[in-house]
Design a protein around this motif. Structure first.
Motif, PDB file in Angstrom:
ATOM      1  N   GLY A  38      -6.735   7.111  -8.442  1.00 30.35           N
ATOM      2  CA  GLY A  38      -7.895   6.756  -7.636  1.00 30.35           C
ATOM      3  C   GLY A  38      -8.329   7.884  -6.732  1.00 30.35           C
ATOM      4  O   GLY A  38      -9.528   8.135  -6.562  1.00 30.35           O
ATOM      5  N   THR A  43     -11.477   4.955 -11.799  1.00 27.60           N
ATOM      6  CA  THR A  43     -11.453   3.516 -11.561  1.00 27.60           C
ATOM      7  C   THR A  43     -10.159   3.008 -12.177  1.00 27.60           C
ATOM      8  O   THR A  43      -9.920   3.203 -13.371  1.00 27.60           O
ATOM      9  N   GLY A  70      -5.645  -1.859  -2.749  1.00 25.82           N
ATOM     10  CA  GLY A  70      -6.129  -1.423  -1.445  1.00 25.82           C
ATOM     11  C   GLY A  70      -5.768   0.024  -1.149  1.00 25.82           C
ATOM     12  O   GLY A  70      -6.581   0.783  -0.599  1.00 25.82           O
ATOM     13  N   ASP A  73      -8.086   2.293  -3.059  1.00 29.71           N
ATOM     14  CA  ASP A  73      -9.383   2.405  -2.368  1.00 29.71           C
ATOM     15  C   ASP A  73      -9.288   3.338  -1.160  1.00 29.71           C
ATOM     16  O   ASP A  73     -10.184   4.163  -0.924  1.00 29.71           O
ATOM     17  N   GLU A  74      -8.216   3.224  -0.388  1.00 31.35           N
ATOM     18  CA  GLU A  74      -8.037   4.080   0.782  1.00 31.35           C
ATOM     19  C   GLU A  74      -7.950   5.547   0.386  1.00 31.35           C
ATOM     20  O   GLU A  74      -8.552   6.420   1.022  1.00 31.35           O
ATOM     21  N   ALA A  76      -9.112   6.931  -2.318  1.00 32.60           N
ATOM     22  CA  ALA A  76     -10.416   7.384  -2.819  1.00 32.60           C
ATOM     23  C   ALA A  76     -11.378   7.676  -1.674  1.00 32.60           C
ATOM     24  O   ALA A  76     -12.098   8.681  -1.689  1.00 32.60           O
ATOM     25  N   ARG A  77     -11.380   6.804  -0.662  1.00 31.73           N
ATOM     26  CA  ARG A  77     -12.257   7.026   0.488  1.00 31.73           C
ATOM     27  C   ARG A  77     -11.872   8.306   1.229  1.00 31.73           C
ATOM     28  O   ARG A  77     -12.733   9.092   1.641  1.00 31.73           O
ATOM     29  N   ARG A  84     -11.666   3.765  -7.342  1.00 29.39           N
ATOM     30  CA  ARG A  84     -11.464   2.437  -6.762  1.00 29.39           C
ATOM     31  C   ARG A  84     -10.371   1.709  -7.508  1.00 29.39           C
ATOM     32  O   ARG A  84     -10.063   2.030  -8.669  1.00 29.39           O
TER      33      ARG A  84
END
Length: 325
Positions: A38, A43, A70, A73-74, A76-77, A84
């Motif tokens: 991620g 994805t 989760g 996602d963290e 990736a951000r 994601r």
């Protein structure tokens, strides 16, 4: 690619646009591989049996597939990318559940680029604290056969159902995950059921590589070294990732251990390599791939655990990681 970045405001990752399935991503190596995929822009469908509402036979409630998604996602951000995580509860011994999972990926994405078979959960049926492991005929047969199902059958079910989607496009990568390199696993790793469960993925990768290459796809088997998984840290040694070196007082050779992130970085390096087919059918390790691709563990070191275990630990030499990390 530049136009796409400007439109989305995202940084390009090496795996942007790739679709991955990490089967067995609840904890340990599987969780870290999902997170690093991620972080690199993929994805990632993360699967397993432990969710917020249900606990597998492993019996750990602190790690769930929703938690893994989760973390994906963290990561990736933090990387500013498009990656994601998507959590899908799946028992990979149940073909209908795996089939529903793959159909969902097909409907939502139309492709699968990376398939990681990291399904396990058999440690609860083993006792590595005993001085002498039982002979095959003295081991509980039910536990032994359960280990076979968890470590071998689940991988076969997943590959059988997911491979048709993987081969739809050239460049697909199938990764079998095990414990131990081909060289190390030539030794008998008693008890027999464990030995079979950890040598079979190496052969599966070789065999699948022979079949996948016709479609422009690649299969490999990868192994972390002495992995500082959640269970290894808090159950086996009563330490954390921050003070893991304290465990070396109990087990001096633990000094060669590595974080789960290391195998995650190894997977990303493989998946991003346009010439990954050169590894087709091979048994690979995090330490060996670090030498090839130049990545490091979270502390900046590059432990080569399996070479160390063969040349130092198995030879009865005192713990000394000089030259091995």
């Amino acid at each position: 690619m530049e136009r796409a970045e400007q439109a989305s405001g995202q940084n390009a990752g090496p795996l942007d646009g790739r679709i991955a399935l990490v089967a067995g991503a609840t904890r340990g190596a599987g969780r870290a591989m999902a997170v690093e995929l991620g972080r690199a822009g993929a994805t990632v469908y993360v699967t397993g049996r432990t969710t917020r509402d249900q606990v597998s036979e492993v019996g750990r409630t602190t790690e769930t597939i929703e938690g893994t998604a989760g973390l994906v996602d963290e990561a990736a951000r933090a990387a500013g990318g498009a990656g994601r995580g998507i959590a899908v509860p799946t028992d990979h011994l149940e073909p209908e559940q795996v089939r529903a999972l793959v159909e969902r990926i097909d409907q939502e994405q139309g492709r699968l680029d990376i398939l990681v078979n990291d399904i396990w959960g058999g440690d609860v049926h083993l006792d590595f604290t005993v001085e002498k492991q039982p002979d095959m005929w003295d081991m509980d047969l039910g536990k032994g056969l359960r280990i076979m199902r968890l470590g071998i059958e689940s991988h076969l079910v997943t590959s059988h159902i997911a491979a048709p989607l993987l081969i739809r496009n050239p460049g697909g990568l199938l990764v079998e995950v095990t414990d131990g390199t081909e060289e190390y696993n030539r030794r008998y790793r008693k008890p027999l059921f464990y030995d079979l469960a950890k040598t079979a993925p190496i052969r599966m990768a070789y065999d699948l590589g022979e079949e996948l290459k016709e479609y422009g796809c690649t299969a490999v088997c990868v192994t972390p070294g002495w992995l500082r998984s959640e269970a290894m840290l808090d159950t086996a040694f009563k330490v954390t990732e921050e003070n893991w070196r304290d465990a070396c007082e109990q087990a001096p050779h633990f000094a060669i251990s590595e974080s789960p992130t290391y195998i995650g970085r190894a997977l990303v390096a493989l998946a991003a390599d346009p010439d990954v087919a050169r590894w087709n059918g091979q048994s690979l390790s995090s330490g060996g791939l670090a030498q090839e691709y130049g990545f490091t563990d979270v502390d900046g070191s590059a432990p080569d655990a399996w070479r160390y275990l063969l040349e130092v630990e198995s030879q009865g030499k005192p713990a000394d990681v000089t030259g091995y990390r």
